[in-house]
Write an enzyme that holds these catalytic residues in place. Structure first.
Site, mmCIF file in Angstrom:
data_model
loop_
_atom_site.group_PDB
_atom_site.id
_atom_site.type_symbol
_atom_site.label_atom_id
_atom_site.label_comp_id
_atom_site.label_asym_id
_atom_site.label_seq_id
_atom_site.Cartn_x
_atom_site.Cartn_y
_atom_site.Cartn_z
ATOM 1 N N LYS A 21 0.839 -1.199 0.000
ATOM 2 C CA LYS A 21 0.000 0.000 0.000
ATOM 3 C C LYS A 21 0.884 1.264 0.000
ATOM 4 C CE LYS A 21 -3.807 -2.450 2.327
ATOM 5 N NZ LYS A 21 -4.654 -2.503 3.549
ATOM 6 N N TYR A 32 -12.233 -2.942 -3.361
ATOM 7 C CA TYR A 32 -12.769 -3.036 -1.999
ATOM 8 C C TYR A 32 -14.289 -2.989 -1.969
ATOM 9 C CZ TYR A 32 -8.168 -2.614 0.312
ATOM 10 O OH TYR A 32 -6.889 -2.833 0.791
ATOM 11 N N ASN A 84 -1.743 -0.179 7.297
ATOM 12 C CA ASN A 84 -1.216 -1.525 7.564
ATOM 13 C C ASN A 84 -0.386 -2.124 6.434
ATOM 14 O OD1 ASN A 84 -3.354 -2.152 5.919
ATOM 15 N ND2 ASN A 84 -4.473 -3.388 7.416
ATOM 16 N N HIS A 116 -1.681 -5.559 1.384
ATOM 17 C CA HIS A 116 -2.935 -6.262 1.146
ATOM 18 C C HIS A 116 -2.632 -7.684 0.682
ATOM 19 C CE1 HIS A 116 -6.842 -7.384 -0.568
ATOM 20 N NE2 HIS A 116 -6.156 -7.840 -1.590
ATOM 21 N N GLU A 129 -8.888 -10.371 -8.156
ATOM 22 C CA GLU A 129 -8.056 -9.181 -7.929
ATOM 23 C C GLU A 129 -6.892 -9.104 -8.920
ATOM 24 O OE1 GLU A 129 -7.152 -9.532 -3.738
ATOM 25 O OE2 GLU A 129 -9.233 -9.113 -3.166
HETATM 26 N N1 UDP Z 1 -9.621 -1.035 7.333
HETATM 27 C C1 UDP Z 1 -9.726 0.149 8.047
HETATM 28 N N2 UDP Z 1 -10.467 0.156 9.218
HETATM 29 C C2 UDP Z 1 -11.084 -0.963 9.682
HETATM 30 C C3 UDP Z 1 -10.989 -2.150 8.951
HETATM 31 C C4 UDP Z 1 -10.240 -2.159 7.773
HETATM 32 O O1 UDP Z 1 -9.171 1.172 7.648
HETATM 33 O O2 UDP Z 1 -11.727 -0.903 10.733
HETATM 34 C C5 UDP Z 1 -8.821 -1.050 6.093
HETATM 35 C C6 UDP Z 1 -7.453 -1.691 6.285
HETATM 36 O O3 UDP Z 1 -6.511 -1.004 5.455
HETATM 37 C C7 UDP Z 1 -7.672 -3.101 5.789
HETATM 38 C C8 UDP Z 1 -8.624 -2.842 4.630
HETATM 39 O O4 UDP Z 1 -9.486 -1.807 5.098
HETATM 40 O O5 UDP Z 1 -6.468 -3.738 5.413
HETATM 41 C C9 UDP Z 1 -9.459 -4.019 4.194
HETATM 42 O O6 UDP Z 1 -10.142 -4.539 5.307
HETATM 43 P P1 UDP Z 1 -10.217 -6.121 5.536
HETATM 44 O O7 UDP Z 1 -11.185 -6.359 6.636
HETATM 45 O O8 UDP Z 1 -10.458 -6.795 4.236
HETATM 46 O O9 UDP Z 1 -8.744 -6.447 6.111
HETATM 47 P P2 UDP Z 1 -7.524 -7.239 5.435
HETATM 48 O O10 UDP Z 1 -8.086 -8.310 4.550
HETATM 49 O O11 UDP Z 1 -6.703 -6.229 4.660
HETATM 50 O O12 UDP Z 1 -6.729 -7.782 6.597
HETATM 51 MG MG MG Z 2 -9.510 -8.183 3.023
#
Ligand code: UDP
Ligand code: MG
Length: 160
Positions: free
Chosen positions: A20, A60, A123, A126, A137
């Site tokens: 990211k 997303y 974080n 991805h 994707e």
């Molecule tokens: N995210 C966020 N706040 C939250 C949950 C998710 O900003 O409370 C963002 C974060 O960057 C995350 C992305 O949205 O990596 C996608 O969320 P997901 O639940 O799919 O998490 P991931 O699969 O990336 O672990």
């Molecule tokens: Mg995810």
């Protein structure tokens, strides 16, 4: 072997992994790529890319009703990302383990997020959450011809 080459590609599991904008800005590109390389997965696609709002929203789309969706889209489009397609049996679940929990404070030490990040909204990386989403994707982020079909000389030393 010829058999390995013949057998490769299409049916092997692939995951879409993306560094990211914070990972790029913080100079973590090499470190993050290294973890997947050292694990033994095969890199099939790689590019630095500034994505549009439309693409980020499509990627997303399952999260479009979440309160953090607008800031997530802002974050992902805030600078270049590194798009990658990694291949190997079990790569999707294994990459999720290498990446660690969504909230970096809950991610185990030794994982990318556990070692390199402190906030969910920053974080650094991805990873696809299912083989089907891996396909979806990769098709979304890469154009035809951007993936390379190749075999690593390491493969016979990684898989028996
Ligand atoms: N995210 C966020 N706040 C939250 C949950 C998710 O900003 O409370 C963002 C974060 O960057 C995350 C992305 O949205 O990596 C996608 O969320 P997901 O639940 O799919 O998490 P991931 O699969 O990336 O672990
Ligand atoms: Mg995810």
């Amino acid at each position: 072997s010829m058999l390995t080459i013949w057998h490769s590609n299409m049916e092997v599991e692939q995951s879409y992994i993306m560094i990211k904008p914070d990972g790029v800005q913080r100079g973590l590109v090499g470190e993050i790529i290294s973890r997947f390389e050292k694990k033994g997965f095969l890199l099939k696609g790689l590019k630095l890319f500034q994505c549009s709002k439309d693409l980020a929203q499509e990627h997303y789309k399952d999260l479009k009703d979440k309160p953090f969706f607008p800031t997530l889209i802002e974050y992902i489009t805030s600078g270049p990302v590194v798009c990658m397609a990694w291949e190997g049996d079990g790569v999707v679940a294994s990459a999720r383990k290498l990446i660690g929990a969504t909230n970096p404070l809950q991610a185990e030490p030794g994982t990318i997020r556990g070692d390199l990040a402190v906030q969910t909204g920053r974080n650094v990386v991805h990873g696809s959450d299912s083989p089907d989403n891996g396909k979806r994707e990769i098709a979304l982020w890469f154009k035809e011809g951007e993936l390379c079909q190749w075999e690593s000389v390491q493969t016979p030393w990684l898989v028996e």
